[in-house]
Design an enzyme around this catalytic site. Structure first.
Site, PDB file in Angstrom:
ATOM      1  N   CYS A 124      -8.763  17.888 -11.648  1.00  0.00           N
ATOM      2  CA  CYS A 124      -9.988  18.621 -11.277  1.00  0.00           C
ATOM      3  C   CYS A 124      -9.786  19.417  -9.988  1.00  0.00           C
ATOM      4  O   CYS A 124      -9.574  18.836  -8.923  1.00  0.00           O
ATOM      5  CB  CYS A 124     -11.128  17.623 -11.124  1.00  0.00           C
ATOM      6  SG  CYS A 124     -12.614  18.271 -10.357  1.00  0.00           S
ATOM      7  N   CYS A 172     -12.198  18.685  -7.133  1.00  0.00           N
ATOM      8  CA  CYS A 172     -11.895  17.344  -6.619  1.00  0.00           C
ATOM      9  C   CYS A 172     -10.740  17.402  -5.624  1.00  0.00           C
ATOM     10  O   CYS A 172     -10.765  16.750  -4.579  1.00  0.00           O
ATOM     11  CB  CYS A 172     -11.529  16.395  -7.758  1.00  0.00           C
ATOM     12  SG  CYS A 172     -12.827  16.159  -8.994  1.00  0.00           S
TER      13      CYS A 172
END
Length: 231
Positions: free
Chosen positions: A160, A163
């Site tokens: 991600c 992230c």
């Protein structure tokens, strides 16, 4: 000047033509619609564009792993009939959106992309029922909240992009704010069970608890300054 204007006009026309073709060929649809389309068009390629490791953990029935992050995505995609529908999905929708655009550029005429990825698929109750617990269970999650300090839970994934941007300052905050706040990071791919129970459909997701009560929730990227304001 006139020649420049002509070139610019041609470039603009081509740009918007390509954009129109991509948006026309790609249909981003809900999990329920995605499921119904699959049933209505059997023997159609269902491309899981996540990594082989993610694919091994869980995937849709009859899905084929064509890794968007791999070096052979284009070559692997070319194996399928471009005149027939193709289904595309990933974990939360980021990679499938890029993959769908690439497929359209390669000449695929009908591309169905799963909106929100397999997270939305699971949240819609379309995953196969399973008694197997993957990662922490609800009781263990509740124990994480058993603290006299505020508890911030961060669901993330290694693939991600948002992230990854947040990881450095979250790790730093874990140390700096330890006396007042407990920050716990949970890998979404390794904790599927609790992810489904909490109906988390986007990564990263942040959940702030105080005395075991959920006080604040955020999905998607958030800057360090904005996060600190919530804490």
């Amino acid at each position: 000047m006139k020649r420049y204007q002509i070139v610019l006009a041609v470039f603009t026309f081509v740009l918007f033509s390509c954009h129109g073709q991509t948006s026309k060929n790609v249909q981003t649809i809900t999990a329920a619609a995605f499921s119904e389309k699959i049933k209505a068009t059997p023997n159609t390629p269902i491309l899981d564009v996540r990594t082989p490791e993610e694919f091994a953990l869980e995937h849709l029935d009859n899905a084929i792993n064509v890794n968007w992050l791999g070096s052979s995505f284009t070559a692997d995609s070319q194996k399928y009939d471009k005149t027939k529908p193709v289904f595309v999905y990933c974990k939360s929708g980021g990679r499938s959106k890029q993959a769908a655009a690439k497929l359209a550029a390669l000449g695929f005429t009908t591309i169905y992309e799963l909106d929100g990825g397999i997270l939305k698929w699971n949240a819609a109750g379309l995953a196969k029922p399973s008694d197997k617990i993957i990662g922490i269970c609800s009781q263990e999650y509740a124990e994480l909240l058993n603290s006299d300090k505020k508890v911030l839970i961060n669901f993330y994934a290694e693939w991600c992009a948002p992230c990854k941007k947040m990881t450095p300052y979250l790790l730093q905050m874990q140390k700096e704010l330890a006396p007042k706040i407990t920050i716990i990071r949970l890998n979404a791919d390794e904790n599927k069970t609790i992810l489904q129970e909490l109906k988390i459909t986007e990564l990263p997701t942040l959940l702030l608890y105080d005395n075991k009560e959920l006080k604040w929730q955020h999905a998607g990227f958030i800057s360090e300054d904005d996060l600190k304001k919530q804490l």
